[in-house]
Structures are given as structure tokens and as C-alpha cells.
Design a protein around this motif. Structure first.
Motif, PDB file in Angstrom:
ATOM      1  N   SER A  48       0.752  -1.325  -0.010  1.00  0.00           N
ATOM      2  CA  SER A  48       0.157   0.389   0.107  1.00  0.00           C
ATOM      3  C   SER A  48       1.076   1.182   0.207  1.00  0.00           C
ATOM      4  CB  SER A  48      -0.777   0.393   0.946  1.00  0.00           C
ATOM      5  OG  SER A  48      -2.012   1.071   1.308  1.00  0.00           O
ATOM      6  N   LYS A  49       0.076   2.145  -0.648  1.00  0.00           N
ATOM      7  CA  LYS A  49       0.686   3.542  -0.789  1.00  0.00           C
ATOM      8  C   LYS A  49       0.821   4.783   0.135  1.00  0.00           C
ATOM      9  CE  LYS A  49       1.589   3.043  -6.229  1.00  0.00           C
ATOM     10  NZ  LYS A  49       1.973   3.621  -6.793  1.00  0.00           N
ATOM     11  N   VAL A  50      -0.439   4.238   0.791  1.00  0.00           N
ATOM     12  CA  VAL A  50      -0.696   4.916   2.519  1.00  0.00           C
ATOM     13  C   VAL A  50       0.312   4.880   2.928  1.00  0.00           C
ATOM     14  CG1 VAL A  50      -3.078   5.461   3.713  1.00  0.00           C
ATOM     15  CG2 VAL A  50      -3.547   5.020   1.173  1.00  0.00           C
ATOM     16  N   ALA A  51       0.091   2.997   3.924  1.00  0.00           N
ATOM     17  CA  ALA A  51       1.514   2.877   4.678  1.00  0.00           C
ATOM     18  C   ALA A  51       1.136   1.628   5.140  1.00  0.00           C
ATOM     19  CB  ALA A  51       0.256   3.106   6.256  1.00  0.00           C
ATOM     20  N   ALA A  52       1.792   0.644   5.911  1.00  0.00           N
ATOM     21  CA  ALA A  52       1.702  -0.870   5.581  1.00  0.00           C
ATOM     22  C   ALA A  52       0.897  -1.914   6.023  1.00  0.00           C
ATOM     23  CB  ALA A  52       3.315  -0.797   5.634  1.00  0.00           C
ATOM     24  N   ARG A  53      -0.219  -1.114   5.989  1.00  0.00           N
ATOM     25  CA  ARG A  53      -1.196  -1.578   6.828  1.00  0.00           C
ATOM     26  C   ARG A  53      -2.492  -1.166   5.766  1.00  0.00           C
ATOM     27  NH1 ARG A  53      -2.599   1.077  12.934  1.00  0.00           N
ATOM     28  NH2 ARG A  53      -0.691   0.688  13.445  1.00  0.00           N
ATOM     29  N   VAL A  54      -3.896  -2.290   6.283  1.00  0.00           N
ATOM     30  CA  VAL A  54      -4.981  -1.782   5.446  1.00  0.00           C
ATOM     31  C   VAL A  54      -5.566  -1.500   5.710  1.00  0.00           C
ATOM     32  CG1 VAL A  54      -6.392  -3.054   4.776  1.00  0.00           C
ATOM     33  CG2 VAL A  54      -5.029  -4.250   4.841  1.00  0.00           C
ATOM     34  N   SER A  55      -6.180   0.082   4.884  1.00  0.00           N
ATOM     35  CA  SER A  55      -6.752   1.395   5.428  1.00  0.00           C
ATOM     36  C   SER A  55      -7.849   0.887   4.167  1.00  0.00           C
ATOM     37  CB  SER A  55      -5.849   2.679   4.890  1.00  0.00           C
ATOM     38  OG  SER A  55      -5.452   2.678   3.819  1.00  0.00           O
ATOM     39  N   ILE A  56      -9.095   2.029   4.486  1.00  0.00           N
ATOM     40  CA  ILE A  56      -9.923   2.314   3.399  1.00  0.00           C
ATOM     41  C   ILE A  56      -9.929   3.743   3.479  1.00  0.00           C
ATOM     42  CG2 ILE A  56     -11.376   0.390   3.969  1.00  0.00           C
ATOM     43  CD1 ILE A  56     -13.304   2.027   6.217  1.00  0.00           C
ATOM     44  N   SER A  57     -11.228   3.938   1.988  1.00  0.00           N
ATOM     45  CA  SER A  57     -11.257   5.492   1.739  1.00  0.00           C
ATOM     46  C   SER A  57     -12.751   5.588   1.651  1.00  0.00           C
ATOM     47  CB  SER A  57     -11.033   5.831   0.149  1.00  0.00           C
ATOM     48  OG  SER A  57      -9.768   5.861   0.779  1.00  0.00           O
ATOM     49  N   ALA A  58     -13.446   6.220   2.381  1.00  0.00           N
ATOM     50  CA  ALA A  58     -14.852   6.759   2.290  1.00  0.00           C
ATOM     51  C   ALA A  58     -15.049   7.486   1.791  1.00  0.00           C
ATOM     52  CB  ALA A  58     -15.093   6.105   3.990  1.00  0.00           C
ATOM     53  N   GLY A  59     -16.577   7.578   0.764  1.00  0.00           N
ATOM     54  CA  GLY A  59     -17.600   8.715   0.694  1.00  0.00           C
ATOM     55  C   GLY A  59     -18.511   8.987   1.033  1.00  0.00           C
ATOM     56  N   VAL A  60     -19.638   9.894   1.841  1.00  0.00           N
ATOM     57  CA  VAL A  60     -20.472  10.005   2.027  1.00  0.00           C
ATOM     58  C   VAL A  60     -21.045  11.323   1.885  1.00  0.00           C
ATOM     59  CG1 VAL A  60     -21.766  10.583   4.344  1.00  0.00           C
ATOM     60  CG2 VAL A  60     -19.498   9.764   3.878  1.00  0.00           C
TER      61      VAL A  60
END
Ligand SMILES: Nc1nc2c(ncn2[C@@H]2O[C@H](COP(=O)(O)OP(=O)(O)OP(=O)(O)O)[C@@H](O)[C@H]2O)c(=O)[nH]1
Length: 726
Positions: A663-675
Motif C-alpha cells: 500500500s502506498k498509504v502505509a504498511a497496513r490496510v486502510s479504507i477510503s469512504a465517501g458520504v
């Protein structure tokens, strides 16, 4: 007072009257008359004497006077004293020294002797007249006695005469009348005179005959009445009608002095041809009015040509028939008679109730010919006989119906139990025997309560009371109800029960129809179980259909349905905002590439669970939108709240700390969300809303991922969401 005394008494009274009349009146009157005549005669003599004495008195020759008077006294013995009195009333010639007997009844006669107006003397005579008329009195008494004797003899003769001619015949007649009164009709009066007594005897004889006839008639009538009463009571008590008719026939034969007879019922056969079914015989005799008569007895068949028989005539005309012979052959008679002699007299009588010709009575007599008077004599009996035949028919029909009903009841699949008002069982059919395990014999007379389990006793008593209280006297059937019965072995039997109430002449009768529904219940239970299982499977299937297989979240189909519902609700409730969160795992392709597809699935499952756990409100729906994308539907949730919850969700996933080297965000799983939050559905569609959420997600991705973007915030160019620090 007997007749003899009555006959004697008038004569005795007459005799007494005659005797009394003669003794008390006639004879005293005669004596008085004789006395007065005697006195008159004596008086005349005294006058003569006074005249005779006058010359001597004129000359005062008393010697002559005395002499004359002595002479007179000596001649007339019944003169007791003769006295002369002078002017001074001094007795101058007393003759009183003559003896006067004691029993003499003296009479006096006075005479004055007057000459030329000069009184010379007076003569006074005392004499006994009774003595003078004694003989006459004796004679009269003799006459009286003679008359009385004659009268008595006449009376005696009359008495004997009356006794012989009147009293004795009368006594005879009285005795005869007495015998008649006692019912003796054989004695005859022996008086054959032509006088009134003879006529009385004849009248009595006629009366005897009449009474005899009347008595016979009465006897006959009372015999008929007795017969009718006897037969009616016998018919009621006797079940076997043939015996009754045989008995009746015997009585009729005795009544009518006939030798043979037949009572037959008129029946129409299949071809509507009338035939006679004999009721008063126990053999199998059948008489047809048509061309043949067939006797079937002891398997011997005898056939008669009977086109013109008396029986066929009687049956075809329906009118009384008399045939007084001379000899009637069997072929002419129309039915066989067990008799050595030829039949001489035949009487056929049709039996009617109203206009209905129901049967015949035939009588045969070899001694006295029949006459039409017998129609009247037997009229009442014939009517009763016809009524008896009709009652016999009705009884036959009733017995047939009863037998049919019994057959139906016995063969019924349902148990049929009848009870009286007190619950005593009066009928218990075969099916009931099978259901309850008791025999009919055991249950008839027992109480129905023994077939009901204890917990149903109260309900049963109430149901019966309800039926009893309902004042309907017609058949009333309650709705079928399911209840329990008690088997002989103590087990409960599930039953379907219907109860009917019938008011009969014997009182109230309840009939319960019960059906053993054990099998049906078992089937029902099995069916219910299978249905539940099916339902469960179906629900599970449904659930499966609505669940995403990998993550266990609601699938796209479920999501679509929920979105549609929520959209409609939002349309109805303008003040109820609807928020939609669309989220996506960041750089999941590289994840798959790095860890493999299976690990990617596992990652998806863990992220899905974390998202699910981030929303605790029941109405919130978390669904897999597709691939690594998830959608959360938050009904009645304003934008700021939705954004906060989305942020919480993002943080929860971040907190999972699932390794994601690529991941280019960090070395862990992340999510993005739209509301996106729908505040009004006006000029907006559901798809547009989803697109807005998607656009927000895109903005979150574009803004560096691992963040939440609200569509309104983007449009308002609000500040960027905070970044998680690694
Ligand atoms: N293991 C696994 N992978 C899936 C599944 N569904 C989708 N994917 C993968 O998810 C990846 C999605 O990648 P992209 O759409 O390119 O996006 P990304 O790589 O996540 O990059 P960004 O979304 O831009 O952060 C694809 O490689 C899909 O094969 C799934 O059920 N299991």
C-alpha cells in the motif's frame, strides 16, 4: 202384601162392611121401626080400651072397669101396669103389683078419657115392647147370618177362582220374568189362555224373544269390542304380526261361526299387479288376483287357473261378495282350504281405510248361509282390521327403516354414541367400539363420562347443559370440535366430535358423532414439522440470497431492496435525512498481488466485519457493494453524524493493523469512504445519490486515500479530513 192378600182383602172388607152396616144400622133401624109400629098398635089398643071403659066410667061402675082391665092385663102379658088417674092425678086403679122382670125395658103410654069436653080419667100404661118384638129381632138376626154366610161362601169361591185364574198364572209369569231377567231364554210360559193373562204371557214370550235377540246382539257386539280391544293390545305388545292376525282370525271364526277364513293384505307387485299376501297364515301362501294363484308350501307348487275365482272378483271389484253355494269348488274359490267337505258358503269382505283398499277378509261356512246383515255386524271390526293392516305396513316400513338405519350406524366410519338426558349410553356402534376399545355390551347402560378424560369433564357437563338449556326441540348440531376421548387402556384419543340433540317421546336424546383423528393429528404434526423445516430452509435460502457469501454482509440484491425502501420512506418523511456511505479498501489490487487471492478474501472478511461492528444501530445496513467496495445505509441520519460514523469505521479498520506491504498509504490496510446525505428527495434520484457518494469516495481516494469525504463538505470546500499517523 202378596197378591193373595190383595185379592182377598176387598172381599173381606166388603163382608165386614156388610156385617157392620147390618149390625150397626140396618137391624137397629128395623127394631126402632118395629118398636114404633108396636107402640102405635098398643096405642090404638089403649084408645079402644079407653073407649071401652068410657060407659063404665060414666056410670062410675068401677067393678066393670076393674074387670075389663084385669081381663086386658091377663090377655096381654107384656103389659105390666095399667093405671087410672083422676082429675087430681091421683091413681085410682093401681095395677103395679105385677112382677116386672129385670131385663124388661118399659115404655109408657098415656091417654086422657074425655067425654063431651069433660075429663073423666087418664090411663097410663107401662109395657115391655122389646119382649113383643123379640122374635122379630131373632128372625132378622137369622137373616143377617144367612146373608153373611152366603156372602162368605161367595167370597171364598171368588178367592179360589181368582187364585186359580189370576194369581197362579201371574206367579208363573213373574217367575218367568225373573228367569228372563237372569238370562234364561229357554223357559217358556205354560199359559195358553186367550184372556188378558194369556196375552200377558204372550207379550212376555215376545219380550223374552226380543231380549234374547238384543242380548245376543249385545253379546255379539261386546264380543266384537272385546276382540278389537284384545287384538289392538296384542298388536302393540306382540312383535310378530303373523301371530296377531292368526289369533284375530281364530276369534273372527268363533264370532261368525265359520269354519275357515283368511285375512290378506293387498300389495302391488313390481308390475303394479295386486296380489294378496295372507297375514293370518304362517305358510307361504300367495294369492294373485290375476290369472293364477300359486300356493307355495313345503316346496310343493300347485297351480290353479284362476281367471274367474271368487277371490279375484273380490280383489278386482273391491266389493263385498257372498256366494251361498250349493258347492263351491276350490278352483272357483280361488284359494286352497284344508277341508274334507266341499265349501258351501263364501263371504268375501274388502277392507278399507278411507278410500284405500288395503286387504280382504274371507270367511267360509258350511252350515249357515251368509246374508247381508253380517256387513253391518262386522262393520267396526272390518274398520279395525283395515287400520291394523295399515299399522302393520307402517310397522314393517319402520322396522325396515330401523334395520337400514342400524346398518348405516353400524357400518359408519365415525363412532356414533347416543345417550339419554342423564348421559346413559343407549347406542354404541361398531366404530365407537373400535375407537374406545369397549364392546357394545359393556357400554350400553354405562355413563358416557367414562369415555371422557377427567380434564374434559367440566367442559362436557357445560356443553350438555348448554344444549339442554337451548329450548329448541328440533335437531341441533353443534360445530365440530376437537377434543380428547379416553380409551379403555387409559390413553387419550384425539377426537373430532359433533353433538346433536333430539327431543323424542322418551325424552331428550343426545347423539355424539366421533372421529378418531390420531392419524390425522400425526400427519398434521409431521406436516407441520416438515413445513417448519421447509420454512427454515426457505428462510435460510432467502437469507443466503440476501447475504454475501464471502463476508456475510447483505449482498447487492438485499442492498438494492433496502435502498428502495429507504428512498420511499425518505420521500414520505421530508425531515428524515438518509445518509449513504460508500467505502473501498485502498490499493487492494496490489494486496491481492502481494498476498494472493485467498489472503485477499480473508482481508475482505476482516474489513467487512470491522465495518459491520462499526454500526450498532439496528436500522443501519452494511452491505458489500461489489468487489472490495462496501456501502452503509444510515436511515434518519444527518450528514455530520454519518461522517462521524464513517470516520469511526475508517479508524476501526486502521486499528485492525492488517499488514499491507504494497500500500502506498502505509504498511497496513486502510479504507477510503465517501458520504452523501439526502435531506430532500426533490429533483433527485437514488442513483444520483449513490453517484454523489461515489464521487465523494473518488475525492477521498484522490485526496490521498485512508480518509472520509462528505459530498456536502467537498462542495462547500470544507477542510480535509484528518490523517491517521502511522
Ligand atoms: N481477493 C479478492 N480480490 C478482489 C475481490 N473483488 C475484487 N478484488 C480485487 O480488488 C482489486 C481492486 O483493484 P482496483 O479497483 O484497481 O483498485 P485498488 O487496487 O484497490 O486501488 P485503489 O482503489 O485506487 O486504492 C482488483 O484487483 C480485484 O481483483 C475479491 O472478492 N477477492
Amino acid at each position: 202384601m202378596n197378591l193373595r192378600l190383595k185379592l182377598i182383602l176387598p172381599f173381606a172388607l166388603l163382608l165386614a162392611a156388610v156385617y157392620a152396616y147390618s149390625s150397626l144400622y140396618m137391624i137397629p133401624s128395623y127394631i126402632d121401626l118395629a118398636k114404633s109400629k108396636q107402640l102405635e098398635q098398643e096405642s090404638t089398643y089403649v084408645d079402644l080400651l079407653s073407649t071401652a071403659l068410657l060407659p063404665d066410667l060414666l056410670e062410675s061402675d068401677l067393678a066393670n072397669v076393674y074387670s075389663t082391665l084385669d081381663t086386658v092385663l091377663s090377655e096381654r102379658k107384656h103389659w105390666y101396669s095399667l093405671s087410672l088417674f083422676n082429675v087430681d092425678k091421683v091413681r085410682i086403679y093401681p095395677l103395679s103389683d105385677r112382677y116386672i122382670p129385670k131385663d124388661a125395658v118399659l115404655e109408657s103410654l098415656d091417654r086422657d078419657v074425655i067425654f063431651n069436653g069433660k075429663f073423666y080419667t087418664s090411663i097410663k100404661l107401662q109395657l115391655d115392647i122389646n119382649h113383643q118384638i123379640q122374635e122379630e129381632v131373632a128372625y132378622i138376626a137369622k137373616i143377617q147370618n144367612s146373608v153373611m154366610i152366603v156372602l162368605f161362601l161367595t167370597f171364598l169361591a171368588m178367592s179360589v177362582f181368582l187364585d186359580i185364574l189370576i194369581r197362579k198364572p201371574m206367579v208363573k209369569l213373574a217367575k218367568l220374568a225373573d228367569r228372563i231377567a237372569r238370562g234364561d231364554y229357554q223357559s217358556k210360559p205354560v199359559i195358553h189362555t186367550k184372556d188378558e193373562v194369556g196375552k200377558l204371557g204372550q207379550s212376555l214370550e215376545a219380550m223374552q224373544l226380543k231380549i234374547h235377540e238384543r242380548d245376543q246382539e249385545m253379546n255379539h257386539y261386546s264380543n266384537i269390542q272385546d276382540t278389537i280391544r284384545f287384538i289392538q293390545s296384542k298388536f302393540i305388545s306382540e312383535q310378530e304380526a303373523t301371530h296377531v292376525f292368526l289369533e284375530l282370525q281364530r276369534k273372527i271364526l268363533k264370532l261368525t261361526h265359520c269354519t275357515a277364513g283368511l285375512i290378506g293384505e293387498l300389495i302391488l307387485d313390481d308390475k303394479q299387479q295386486p296380489y294378496l299376501s295372507p297375514l293370518s297364515t304362517d305358510n307361504k301362501l300367495h294369492l294373485y288376483s290375476g290369472s293364477t294363484v300359486i300356493k307355495i308350501a313345503d316346496d310343493n307348487y300347485e297351480q290353479y287357473n284362476q281367471a274367474d275365482t271368487l277371490m279375484s272378483k273380490l280383489m278386482s271389484t273391491g266389493k263385498p261378495l257372498i256366494d251361498n253355494g250349493p258347492d263351491i269348488q276350490m278352483e272357483r274359490l280361488g284359494f286352497p282350504v284344508e277341508s274334507d267337505e266341499a265349501v258351501k258358503n263364501f263371504l268375501g269382505l274388502p277392507l278399507y281405510t278411507g278410500y284405500q283398499f288395503v286387504g280382504v277378509l274371507c270367511l267360509i261356512n258350511n252350515k249357515t248361509s251368509f246374508d247381508r246383515s253380517i256387513f253391518n255386524d262386522l262393520d267396526v271390526l272390518l274398520q279395525t282390521l283395515a287400520q291394523l293392516i295399515v299399522a302393520y305396513r307402517e310397522r314393517k316400513t319402520l322396522i325396515d327403516n330401523e334395520a337400514r338405519l342400524r346398518m348405516v350406524v353400524d357400518n359408519a366410519v365415525e363412532g356414533i354414541i347416543s345417550t339419554d338426558e342423564k348421559g346413559t349410553i343407549t347406542s354404541f356402534n361398531s366404530a365407537a367400539e373400535r375407537i374406545f376399545g369397549y364392546s357394545q355390551n359393556q357400554m350400553i347402560g354405562a355413563n358416557v363420562i367414562s369415555l371422557i378424560p377427567e380434564h374434559n369433564h367440566t367442559g362436557h357437563i357445560e356443553a350438555v347443559k348448554f344444549l339442554l338449556d337451548s329450548n329448541l326441540n328440533i335437531r341441533q348440531v353443534n360445530n365440530e370440535l376437537e377434543t380428547d376421548g379416553l380409551h379403555r387402556n387409559g390413553k387419550l384419543i384425539p377426537l373430532e366430535l359433533s353433538i346433536s340433540k333430539v327431543v323424542t317421546q322418551q325424552g331428550m336424546q343426545y347423539t355424539g358423532i366421533v372421529r378418531d383423528i390420531t392419524e390425522r393429528k400425526q400427519h398434521e404434526e409431521e406436516l407441520s414439522r416438515a413445513y417448519s423445516e421447509l420454512q427454515l430452509a426457505h428462510e435460510q435460502l432467502e437469507e443466503q440470497n440476501r447475504r454475501d457469501a464471502l463476508t456475510g454482509l447483505a449482498n447487492r440484491r438485499h442492498l438494492d431492496e433496502a435502498l428502495q425502501l429507504e428512498w420511499k420512506r425518505a420521500e414520505r418523511q421530508a425531515d428524515s435525512p438518509l445518509s449513504i456511505i460508500l467505502c473501498d479498501i485502498d490499493y487492494f489490487k496490489p494486496y491481492n498481488d502481494t498476498y494472493g487471492h485467498l489472503e485477499g478474501d480473508e482481508c475482505l472478511r476482516q474489513v467487512a466485519l470491522a465495518i459491520k461492528n462499526s454500526f450498532t444501530c439496528e436500522v443501519d445496513l452494511v452491505a458489500r457493494y461489489g468487489g472490495e467496495e462496501f456501502m452503509v445505509v444510515l436511515p434518519n441520519t444527518p450528514g455530520d453524524s454519518a461522517t462521524r460514523q464513517a470516520e469511526k469505521m475508517r479508524k476501526n479498520i486502521w486499528a485492525l493493523a492488517l499488514e499491507h506491504k504494497s500500500s502506498k498509504v502505509a504498511a497496513r490496510v486502510s479504507i477510503s469512504a465517501g458520504v452523501y446525505t439526502v435531506t430532500t428527495t426533490k429533483h433527485l434520484s437514488l442513483n444520483q445519490c449513490i453517484n454523489f457518494a461515489d464521487e465523494s469516495l473518488y475525492q477521498a481516494k484522490a485526496a490521498g486515500r485512508n480518509q472520509v469525504m462528505h459530498y456536502d463538505a467537498i462542495n462547500a470546500e470544507m477542510s480535509a479530513p484528518e490523517q491517521d499517523i502511522i
